[in-house]
Write a protein that holds these residues in place. Structure first.
Motif, PDB file in Angstrom:
ATOM      1  N   PHE A  65      36.196  41.920  38.402  1.00 50.32           N
ATOM      2  CA  PHE A  65      35.908  40.499  38.181  1.00 50.32           C
ATOM      3  C   PHE A  65      36.704  39.945  37.216  1.00 50.32           C
ATOM      4  O   PHE A  65      37.199  38.686  37.306  1.00 50.32           O
ATOM      5  CB  PHE A  65      34.286  40.381  37.773  1.00 50.32           C
ATOM      6  CG  PHE A  65      34.025  38.700  37.665  1.00 50.32           C
ATOM      7  CD1 PHE A  65      33.529  38.245  38.682  1.00 50.32           C
ATOM      8  CD2 PHE A  65      34.030  38.213  36.449  1.00 50.32           C
ATOM      9  CE1 PHE A  65      32.986  36.909  38.747  1.00 50.32           C
ATOM     10  CE2 PHE A  65      33.699  36.760  36.413  1.00 50.32           C
ATOM     11  CZ  PHE A  65      33.166  36.017  37.592  1.00 50.32           C
ATOM     12  N   ARG A  66      37.212  40.549  36.086  1.00 48.64           N
ATOM     13  CA  ARG A  66      38.021  40.082  35.059  1.00 48.64           C
ATOM     14  C   ARG A  66      39.583  40.264  35.189  1.00 48.64           C
ATOM     15  O   ARG A  66      40.479  39.913  34.265  1.00 48.64           O
ATOM     16  CB  ARG A  66      37.481  40.622  33.616  1.00 48.64           C
ATOM     17  CG  ARG A  66      36.106  40.533  33.431  1.00 48.64           C
ATOM     18  CD  ARG A  66      35.637  41.106  32.142  1.00 48.64           C
ATOM     19  NE  ARG A  66      34.171  41.159  31.747  1.00 48.64           N
ATOM     20  CZ  ARG A  66      33.531  39.701  31.574  1.00 48.64           C
ATOM     21  NH1 ARG A  66      34.192  38.689  31.452  1.00 48.64           N
ATOM     22  NH2 ARG A  66      32.242  39.901  31.557  1.00 48.64           N
ATOM     23  N   GLY A  67      39.894  40.943  36.290  1.00 50.09           N
ATOM     24  CA  GLY A  67      41.300  40.965  36.652  1.00 50.09           C
ATOM     25  C   GLY A  67      41.699  42.336  35.767  1.00 50.09           C
ATOM     26  O   GLY A  67      43.109  42.177  35.946  1.00 50.09           O
ATOM     27  N   PHE A  68      40.993  43.099  35.384  1.00 44.60           N
ATOM     28  CA  PHE A  68      41.593  44.380  34.595  1.00 44.60           C
ATOM     29  C   PHE A  68      42.046  45.536  35.927  1.00 44.60           C
ATOM     30  O   PHE A  68      41.563  45.355  36.829  1.00 44.60           O
ATOM     31  CB  PHE A  68      40.533  44.985  33.642  1.00 44.60           C
ATOM     32  CG  PHE A  68      40.060  44.008  32.548  1.00 44.60           C
ATOM     33  CD1 PHE A  68      40.895  43.002  32.342  1.00 44.60           C
ATOM     34  CD2 PHE A  68      38.929  44.483  31.944  1.00 44.60           C
ATOM     35  CE1 PHE A  68      40.561  42.176  31.180  1.00 44.60           C
ATOM     36  CE2 PHE A  68      38.317  43.704  30.937  1.00 44.60           C
ATOM     37  CZ  PHE A  68      39.167  42.479  30.490  1.00 44.60           C
ATOM     38  N   PRO A  69      42.963  46.238  35.427  1.00 46.73           N
ATOM     39  CA  PRO A  69      43.599  47.160  36.254  1.00 46.73           C
ATOM     40  C   PRO A  69      42.258  48.182  36.490  1.00 46.73           C
ATOM     41  O   PRO A  69      41.857  48.820  35.489  1.00 46.73           O
ATOM     42  CB  PRO A  69      44.791  47.874  35.648  1.00 46.73           C
ATOM     43  CG  PRO A  69      44.645  47.631  34.171  1.00 46.73           C
ATOM     44  CD  PRO A  69      43.822  46.173  34.322  1.00 46.73           C
ATOM     45  N   VAL A  70      42.139  48.631  37.909  1.00 45.88           N
ATOM     46  CA  VAL A  70      41.239  49.714  38.027  1.00 45.88           C
ATOM     47  C   VAL A  70      41.684  50.873  38.912  1.00 45.88           C
ATOM     48  O   VAL A  70      41.023  51.669  39.445  1.00 45.88           O
ATOM     49  CB  VAL A  70      40.010  49.120  38.916  1.00 45.88           C
ATOM     50  CG1 VAL A  70      39.329  47.816  38.156  1.00 45.88           C
ATOM     51  CG2 VAL A  70      40.679  48.637  40.159  1.00 45.88           C
ATOM     52  N   GLY A  71      43.091  51.000  38.608  1.00 46.59           N
ATOM     53  CA  GLY A  71      43.746  52.258  39.264  1.00 46.59           C
ATOM     54  C   GLY A  71      44.250  52.075  40.632  1.00 46.59           C
ATOM     55  O   GLY A  71      43.726  51.170  41.235  1.00 46.59           O
ATOM     56  N   TYR A  72      44.823  52.971  40.881  1.00 50.06           N
ATOM     57  CA  TYR A  72      45.510  52.764  42.459  1.00 50.06           C
ATOM     58  C   TYR A  72      44.594  53.859  43.312  1.00 50.06           C
ATOM     59  O   TYR A  72      43.990  54.602  42.938  1.00 50.06           O
ATOM     60  CB  TYR A  72      46.893  53.045  42.452  1.00 50.06           C
ATOM     61  CG  TYR A  72      47.407  54.470  41.858  1.00 50.06           C
ATOM     62  CD1 TYR A  72      47.386  55.776  42.684  1.00 50.06           C
ATOM     63  CD2 TYR A  72      47.916  54.533  40.643  1.00 50.06           C
ATOM     64  CE1 TYR A  72      47.609  57.093  42.123  1.00 50.06           C
ATOM     65  CE2 TYR A  72      48.077  56.190  39.915  1.00 50.06           C
ATOM     66  CZ  TYR A  72      47.926  56.981  40.901  1.00 50.06           C
ATOM     67  OH  TYR A  72      48.153  58.160  40.135  1.00 50.06           O
ATOM     68  N   LEU A  73      45.011  53.815  44.509  1.00 46.77           N
ATOM     69  CA  LEU A  73      44.151  54.723  45.537  1.00 46.77           C
ATOM     70  C   LEU A  73      45.309  55.775  45.985  1.00 46.77           C
ATOM     71  O   LEU A  73      46.614  55.202  46.324  1.00 46.77           O
ATOM     72  CB  LEU A  73      43.722  54.079  46.830  1.00 46.77           C
ATOM     73  CG  LEU A  73      42.623  52.759  46.485  1.00 46.77           C
ATOM     74  CD1 LEU A  73      42.115  52.228  47.834  1.00 46.77           C
ATOM     75  CD2 LEU A  73      41.344  53.680  45.718  1.00 46.77           C
ATOM     76  N   LEU A  74      45.004  56.994  46.096  1.00 48.08           N
ATOM     77  CA  LEU A  74      46.014  57.933  46.833  1.00 48.08           C
ATOM     78  C   LEU A  74      45.419  58.775  47.866  1.00 48.08           C
ATOM     79  O   LEU A  74      44.276  58.946  47.820  1.00 48.08           O
ATOM     80  CB  LEU A  74      46.325  58.904  45.614  1.00 48.08           C
ATOM     81  CG  LEU A  74      47.486  60.007  45.837  1.00 48.08           C
ATOM     82  CD1 LEU A  74      48.701  59.393  46.027  1.00 48.08           C
ATOM     83  CD2 LEU A  74      47.612  60.911  44.692  1.00 48.08           C
TER      84      LEU A  74
END
Length: 560
Positions: A14-23
């Motif tokens: 919601f806050r636009g923080f990074p939540v990592g990528y998907l592999l």
């Protein structure tokens, strides 16, 4: 994931923080005929990608946005309920207080994502509920509308994704899987293979999890149940047994390869190879999850004196011995009595030597290799006997085992093995008319254990002699199984004071039995503490050896 982690995920998005990528790991193309994944128009014949990193995030997002239940670590079905406060843009795990408050949307699954309503409808519903309890300013209405619209837009949140090529080595990808999971719980290779099992044989994974769940719960419906007083196996541990039984392998890399249809000789992927190998795994798993076989195996432990969980030290050892039990039973038709004896001896050896403690997969692979040349029941028993005899040498009994007892851990495997040996030898509790076997029944439930470990040389007395370190006072050779109540009468008295008082109540024959089964040196209570420990370690090793050799001799007598 715990609900609090799911809350944090939505808050970060919601806050636009990074939540990592998907592999992802690209799945190799196969011929037609694969199992369909999904239903209806969303169904497809095969997965094109396997998740390496992001499984918890995707599962959490799907569960919340679709309002679907998940299975928790205790195998219970539950829904993740996350609440949202449109005026403060806060996320919380739904609580009873939040459900009563009109300030919150108490379940974003059902009231935002899964009900199909648009922003206008959702805002009106929220504002109407709020106005029923208080006035709402235009500023609050605009703020709520903005935040609810922003919440709905999370359906379009962009994730960056990377993909590993299909030809990548399975063990390398499994290592990546373990290392890159930093946001969720720490995952291991077993989690990875269970993921593969979900893709290629979901019914198999569910069967493993159902067996694991029921092994923890006393049955109430009269159905055959894996519930027991020895071990509560996890799904991945049961899968390891199936791999050993069906594929004759212990290393998980072979299971990865077989599940993906990889021919270990050519390195190519085919649907035919996968179906053939999966059929072997299905057959093996059916044997592993057979409740009758499971309880017959647990009788092996009981027959060797390992009456309940309190005697066991290693789940690996139990389950690898179970694998050999099943192989002997189904592949070699070893007579039940012979099978019980050889598996009991294997378990005792593995427990005493830590056979499956360090590098268990490597050791199990080596042991499985040693039975590959066996053709008959006698060959199988002889192969296991060689494995056992190579470890339980004269030097082991007389030197290595006493040395292994120079520890202070009450959970040491050698101490548990010693107590199991006492149980097997039908020993009486020290200075008691009760037998150990009568007091270790797991069905006994009391506010206090009926059988306890007590210091033969009391700690308070040792402290008075200047021996104060725990590793010195709590040497396992200083423990004995007793039912001395609260031990208040002993307190800080010297052994030379209290022991003769206890011994005066028993005959010479009874005392001789106590001394033999409890590994007590002659007039132990008059010995120097350090001399006592050294002598008793050797005698304790002798008690274990006696039980083991009696088990072996009983088998030989029965054969004759």
């Amino acid at each position: 994931w715990e609900a609090s982690k799911v809350r944090d995920l939505f808050d970060s998005m919601f806050r636009g923080f990074p939540v990592g990528y998907l592999l992802f790991w690209e799945n190799p193309p196969e011929d037609a005929g694969e199992t369909q994944i999904g239903i209806g128009e969303h169904g497809h014949k095969r997965p094109s990608r396997l998740i390496i990193d992001g499984q918890q995030r995707l599962t959490s997002l799907y569960a919340v946005m679709k309002g679907k239940a998940i299975i928790d670590q205790d195998f219970r079905e539950k829904r993740i309920q996350i609440a949202f406060h449109p005026l403060t843009a806060r996320f919380e795990v739904t609580s009873a207080a939040i459900r009563k408050s009109n300030e919150w949307i108490d379940d974003i699954s059902n009231k935002v994502f899964a009900n199909g309503a648009g922003t206008f409808t959702l805002v009106n519903q929220y504002i109407s509920g709020l106005r029923a309890h208080r006035e709402v300013t235009p500023e609050e209405q605009n703020l709520a509308a903005k935040n609810i619209e922003r919440l709905l837009s999370l359906k379009n949140y962009p994730f960056h994704a990377l993909e590993v090529h299909a030809e990548a080595d399975e063990e390398d990808v499994a290592e990546v899987f373990v290392r890159v999971n930093s946001q969720g719980k720490r995952l291991n290779q077993a989690d990875f293979i269970l993921t593969l099992l979900s893709v290629f044989w979901d019914e198999g994974r569910k069967a493993l999890e159902d067996f694991a769940r029921r092994s923890r719960i006393a049955p109430t419906d009269g159905r055959p149940s894996p519930y027991n007083h020895h071990i509560e196996p996890d799904a991945d541990q049961l899968l390891r047994v199936a791999v050993a039984v069906g594929l004759r392998r212990a290393r998980l890399k072979y299971a990865y390869q077989f599940l993906r249809g990889k021919d270990v000789e050519t390195g190519t992927f085919t649907a035919e190879a996968r179906e053939k190998q999966l059929a072997r795994l299905r057959d093996a798993q059916a044997k592993v999850l057979n409740v009758t076989s499971w309880h017959e195996f647990l009788k092996v432990l009981i027959s060797a004196g390992y009456r309940s969980r309190q005697f066991l030290s290693s789940a690996n050892t139990v389950l690898y011995c179970y694998a050999f039990y099943l192989i002997g039973r189904h592949d070699f038709a070893v007579p039940p009595a012979d099978l019980r004896r050889i598996i009991a001896r294997l378990y005792i050896m593995a427990t005493l030597t830590g056979h499956y403690t360090n590098s268990p997969e490597s050791q199990m692979d080596e042991d499985l290799a040693n039975i590959r040349g066996a053709d008959t029941a006698d060959d199988f028993v002889e192969a296991l006997d060689k494995i056992i005899s190579s470890r339980l040498t004269t030097d082991f009994w007389e030197i290595q085992l006493p040395a292994a007892m120079e520890v202070s851990s009450g959970n040491a495997a050698v101490l548990r093995a010693y107590h199991a040996a006492q149980n097997y030898l039908d020993a009486r509790v020290l200075y008691s008319t009760m037998r150990i076997s009568e007091l270790v029944d797991p069905a006994l439930v009391n506010t206090r254990k009926p059988l306890e470990r007590h210091h033969l040389f009391p700690r308070a007395w040792l402290h008075s002699q200047g021996i104060k370190e725990v590793r010195q006072t709590n040497q396992i050779a200083n423990f004995a199984l007793v039912e001395w109540g609260d031990n208040a009468s002993i307190s800080d008295r010297a052994p030379s004071e209290y022991a003769p008082e206890y011994e005066a109540s028993f005959s010479a024959a009874e005392l001789a039995s106590f001394y033999e089964h409890h590994a007590l040196p002659e007039r132990w209570f008059d010995l120097d503490y350090w001399v006592f420990l050294e002598q008793r370690r050797k005698l304790m090793a002798g008690v274990i050896r006696k039980a083991y050799e009696r088990l072996t001799a009983d088998g030989a007598t029965a054969d004759e």
